[in-house]
Design an enzyme around this catalytic site. Structure first.
Site, PDB file in Angstrom:
ATOM      1  N   GLY A 186      11.845   8.786  57.228  1.00  0.00           N
ATOM      2  CA  GLY A 186      11.593   9.636  57.412  1.00  0.00           C
ATOM      3  C   GLY A 186      10.165  10.332  57.745  1.00  0.00           C
ATOM      4  N   GLU A 188       8.174  10.780  60.069  1.00  0.00           N
ATOM      5  CA  GLU A 188       7.609  12.103  60.394  1.00  0.00           C
ATOM      6  C   GLU A 188       8.016  13.090  60.116  1.00  0.00           C
ATOM      7  OE1 GLU A 188       6.621   8.654  62.413  1.00  0.00           O
ATOM      8  OE2 GLU A 188       8.657   8.817  62.076  1.00  0.00           O
ATOM      9  N   ASN A 265       4.147   4.708  58.969  1.00  0.00           N
ATOM     10  CA  ASN A 265       2.737   6.012  59.176  1.00  0.00           C
ATOM     11  C   ASN A 265       2.565   7.111  58.166  1.00  0.00           C
ATOM     12  OD1 ASN A 265       5.221   6.303  60.874  1.00  0.00           O
ATOM     13  ND2 ASN A 265       4.525   8.758  60.655  1.00  0.00           N
ATOM     14  N   ASP A 310       0.493   6.542  64.330  1.00  0.00           N
ATOM     15  CA  ASP A 310       1.908   6.023  64.145  1.00  0.00           C
ATOM     16  C   ASP A 310       2.073   4.748  64.506  1.00  0.00           C
ATOM     17  OD1 ASP A 310       4.504   6.163  63.860  1.00  0.00           O
ATOM     18  OD2 ASP A 310       4.979   6.354  65.882  1.00  0.00           O
ATOM     19  N   CYS A 627      13.477  19.861  68.941  1.00  0.00           N
ATOM     20  CA  CYS A 627      14.252  18.801  69.671  1.00  0.00           C
ATOM     21  C   CYS A 627      13.697  18.265  70.492  1.00  0.00           C
ATOM     22  CB  CYS A 627      14.969  19.437  70.775  1.00  0.00           C
ATOM     23  SG  CYS A 627      15.795  21.521  69.748  1.00  0.00           S
ATOM     24  N   CYS A 630      13.818  14.588  69.709  1.00  0.00           N
ATOM     25  CA  CYS A 630      15.062  13.304  70.414  1.00  0.00           C
ATOM     26  C   CYS A 630      15.293  13.614  71.817  1.00  0.00           C
ATOM     27  CB  CYS A 630      16.117  13.946  69.519  1.00  0.00           C
ATOM     28  SG  CYS A 630      15.272  13.039  67.483  1.00  0.00           S
ATOM     29  N   HIS A 631      15.301  14.490  71.947  1.00  0.00           N
ATOM     30  CA  HIS A 631      15.913  15.002  73.320  1.00  0.00           C
ATOM     31  C   HIS A 631      15.053  14.965  74.588  1.00  0.00           C
ATOM     32  CE1 HIS A 631      19.931  16.102  71.704  1.00  0.00           C
ATOM     33  NE2 HIS A 631      19.556  16.726  70.661  1.00  0.00           N
TER      34      HIS A 631
END
Length: 705
Positions: A186, A188, A265, A310, A627, A630-631
């Protein structure tokens, strides 16, 4: 507090305590006892039956179908004559290792309201087995101990200390003496990292170690945090959580009674936003050595002080005994995202060597006196966008590397990537249970184009964009040089998003095994890199394989399947996963039919594009915020390919958790119904702009490019 080869923060190494794990001692060389096979986590087997002289006879033995659209990342284990592995969200499968027949299956009940880091499709990286129990972490943060004979629940415990934040579990538990240790994912989002140890038999919490401090005004949970807080600005964004989650790589030394934990990160990514005014930001991007009995830190090493790209240090670590400068050393080795290969004394934390194992532009090297990277300044995006190598996907992600004690080489799945970073002009606003990177970024795609995830509209970048490449690289940890490499980049289709190499396993017969996203399972010679076998599995592979021996027969097994993630690969096979096993004298792997990649899948025309310009513009901004992570980069399906039935369920999916079981979180806490309608209008508008299936199949969402 400085970053030193061996931390001097007053945490002294305690006397070593020998702790023997009963399960490992009983299993022997013919089993595969942990995710990495043994306590060294080296993904190496002493088995030799399959060797260069007969590997051409390696073929299909059995398969077990997994009827779920999810990326499979676990490496199975074989203990006491049963194969155990895990899938989506923490489902556990117990199989006969000779036939693949199911003995039992455990499926945790995931709360539909759960909203953690599930953009990877309910990822789970494996189980741990000890003393007659199978341990698994579920995506919603529950740790289960299952009876190994039948899968019944012996105990379970909630590992999440704050359900108002987006915590989850994606990694495997680790057995450490009388404890089972688990971290969380988690970073991010808005998690504050920690790792927790529980009693193997009862599930009672033994200790918890936070990897970053909380607001100093509220005090510290343990003394290490008081020291760590000195490396953070007083104006740090304590409200965001700050990240540092231990979401994957750990290893336990039973002789030293130390568990080694890799941390992630920070959030926000931009260090000037996260900790304005400076500081190394301990314990982000660190290797931590923790006493298993007390939970106290013995030493730490920070791979990337004040990380801003990151560069997690959560990648799998290997414990090995090697000779350096004519002196035998007990070492911990890691090849994290930042591109350097680290060898440290695992008892003291002394940095023994650190060299780049791939192209690196953000640092020119590591200062061996201080242990700190020598930043070049070319990756500092404070005042202008910068092209940075490695990119945030890293020189290596979660895919395991293998250390072979016979050849003396480490086999690394290397991902040579580049990305653009830029600061965000607008003042950072914390988004509860949502992505809080606080940077603009774009990644370079296999075709050399930029996939713009969040760069400002109209921003141009004129530097050449090196295409990402993938290698299987054999690395000598003593000389810190490559012995050989194989370019496994392949020829991805136009528009393919993010290809990543598969995990690696090696054996004492000097063989190296690796699967590929193109559905092929390959075997290489460990000393030369020569390819000795290529088996067409027909299902994309990212997980590391393993090997075991039953009734005199050596098997090799791997989990295959990446789920509904066409952006990860140029594949045309069904999304359903499977465990596939091989043996000498086996046949061809049963093939699955090709899958059409036209958009939308049903062949329906796009829905009517009726959104207003204002609504579409709003939806585009909301899509980028909630979104795109991921998408729009292959982690989840391309929504422009959604059919009418999916659009009819859109509100229930987004606001009621209608597809939480498949990895889609419930966003009711972060967006309104009006927001959801705007996002849907934008998706329909983007789909309407697509002119042909050939330009969209497996490609990035054009609306965010």
């Amino acid at each position: 507090m400085r970053n030193l080869p061996c931390s001097r923060a007053g945490w002294l190494l305690a006397a070593a305590t020998l702790v023997t794990n009963v399960s490992l001692a009983q299993s022997g060389d013919e089993a595969w006892q942990t995710g990495g096979n043994n306590w060294r986590q080296n993904y190496f087997s002493p088995l030799k039956d399959i060797d260069p002289s007969n590997v051409d006879q390696l073929g299909f033995a059995w398969q077990y179908d997994i009827d779920f659209d999810s990326m499979l990342e676990a490496t199975p284990v074989v203990v006491d004559g049963t194969l155990y592995t895990s899938g989506s969200g923490g489902i556990v499968y117990a199989l006969d290792p000779v036939t693949g027949k199911q003995r039992w299956k455990f499926e945790p009940k995931i709360d539909p309201s759960f909203n953690g880091e599930v953009g990877y499709g309910l990822t789970n990286r494996g189980v741990a087995v000890a003393n007659g129990k199978v341990y698994v972490g579920a995506i919603d943060g529950w740790l289960y101990a299952l009876n190994a004979t039948n899968g019944s629940v012996a105990w379970k415990v909630d590992t999440i200390n704050d359900r108002n934040r987006a915590y989850s579990i994606t990694g495997a538990p680790y057995i450490a003496g009388k404890r089972v240790v688990i971290g969380n994912a988690g970073s991010e989002l808005d998690a504050r990292g920690y790792v927790t140890a529980y009693d193997l038999e009862t599930g009672k919490q033994a200790w918890r170690f936070f990897t970053v401090p909380g607001d100093p005004k509220k005090g510290f949970e343990h003394p290490e945090l008081k020291e760590a807080a000195k490396t953070w600005s007083k104006d740090s964004r304590w409200d965001v959580g700050l990240g540092g989650t231990a979401w994957d790589g750990m290893a336990y030394d039973p002789e030293l009674n130390i568990i080694y934990v890799g941390t992630g990160n920070g959030a926000p990514w931009d260090r000037n936003v996260r900790s304005p005014g400076g500081g190394d930001n301990l314990f982000l991007s660190c290797i931590l050595a923790i006493n298993v009995d007390t939970g106290r830190l013995l030493w730490h090493y920070q791979t990337t002080p004040r990380d801003t790209w990151d560069y997690t240090a959560t990648q799998k670590m290997v414990l090995a005994d090697i000779t350096i400068d004519s002196r035998p050393r007990k070492v911990v080795m890691q090849a994290p995202k930042n591109g350097f290969f680290y060898v440290l004394d695992r008892q003291t934390g002394e940095l023994l060597s650190a060299k780049p194992y791939t192209k690196v532009t953000w640092a020119s090297g590591i200062d061996m006196k201080t242990g700190r990277p020598i930043e070049t300044g070319s990756a500092d995006y404070t005042n202008q966008p910068r092209l940075v190598t490695p990119g945030p996907n890293g020189a290596r992600a979660w895919q395991p590397m293998s250390y072979n004690s016979v050849t003396g080489l480490v086999y690394i799945p290397v991902f040579d990537t580049t990305a653009v970073f830029a600061t965000v002009a607008e003042k950072f606003q914390y988004k509860k249970k949502n992505f809080n990177e606080g940077v603009h970024r774009a990644v370079v795609l296999p075709d050399g184009e930029l996939l713009v995830l969040s760069l400002p509209e109209g921003l141009k970048f004129d530097q050449p964009l090196p295409r990402p490449k993938m290698f299987l690289r054999a690395w000598d940890p003593v000389t810190q040089k490559a012995a050989w490499e194989v370019d496994i980049t392949g020829t991805p289709e136009k528009g393919a998003m993010i290809r990543r190499p598969g995990g690696v396993m090696s054996t004492a017969s000097e063989l190296v095994f690796q699967g590929d996203l193109d559905g092929h399972f390959k075997v290489f010679h460990g000393r030369t890199g020569a390819q000795l076998r290529d088996i067409n599995v027909g299902t994309s592979i990212m997980a590391a394989p393993m090997t075991y021996k039953i009734d005199g027969v050596q098997y090799v097994a791997v989990m295959a399947g990446i789920g509904a993630y066409p952006g990860y690969a140029d594949y045309h096979y069904g999304n359903k996963g499977r465990v596939v096993a091989f043996k000498l004298g086996g046949g061809d792997v049963p093939q699955r039919p090709l899958v059409s990649q036209v958009a939308p899948p049903s062949g329906e025309p796009p829905l009517p594009d009726t959104g207003t310009p204002e609504q579409i513009a709003s939806g585009k901004a909301l899509f980028a915020q909630h979104c795109a992570m991921c998408h729009a980069n292959g982690r989840a399906p391309d929504l422009t390919r959604s059919n009418a039935a999916t659009h009819a369920e859109f509100k229930d999916i987004v606001l009621k958790g209608g597809r939480s079981a498949k990895g889609m979180p419930n966003f009711a806490e972060v967006i309104s119904e009006k927001d959801a309608q705007a996002i849907q209008a934008f998706i329909i508008h983007a789909a309407a702009k697509q002119t042909s299936a050939s330009t969209t199949a497996n490609g990035p969402n054009p609306a965010v490019k």
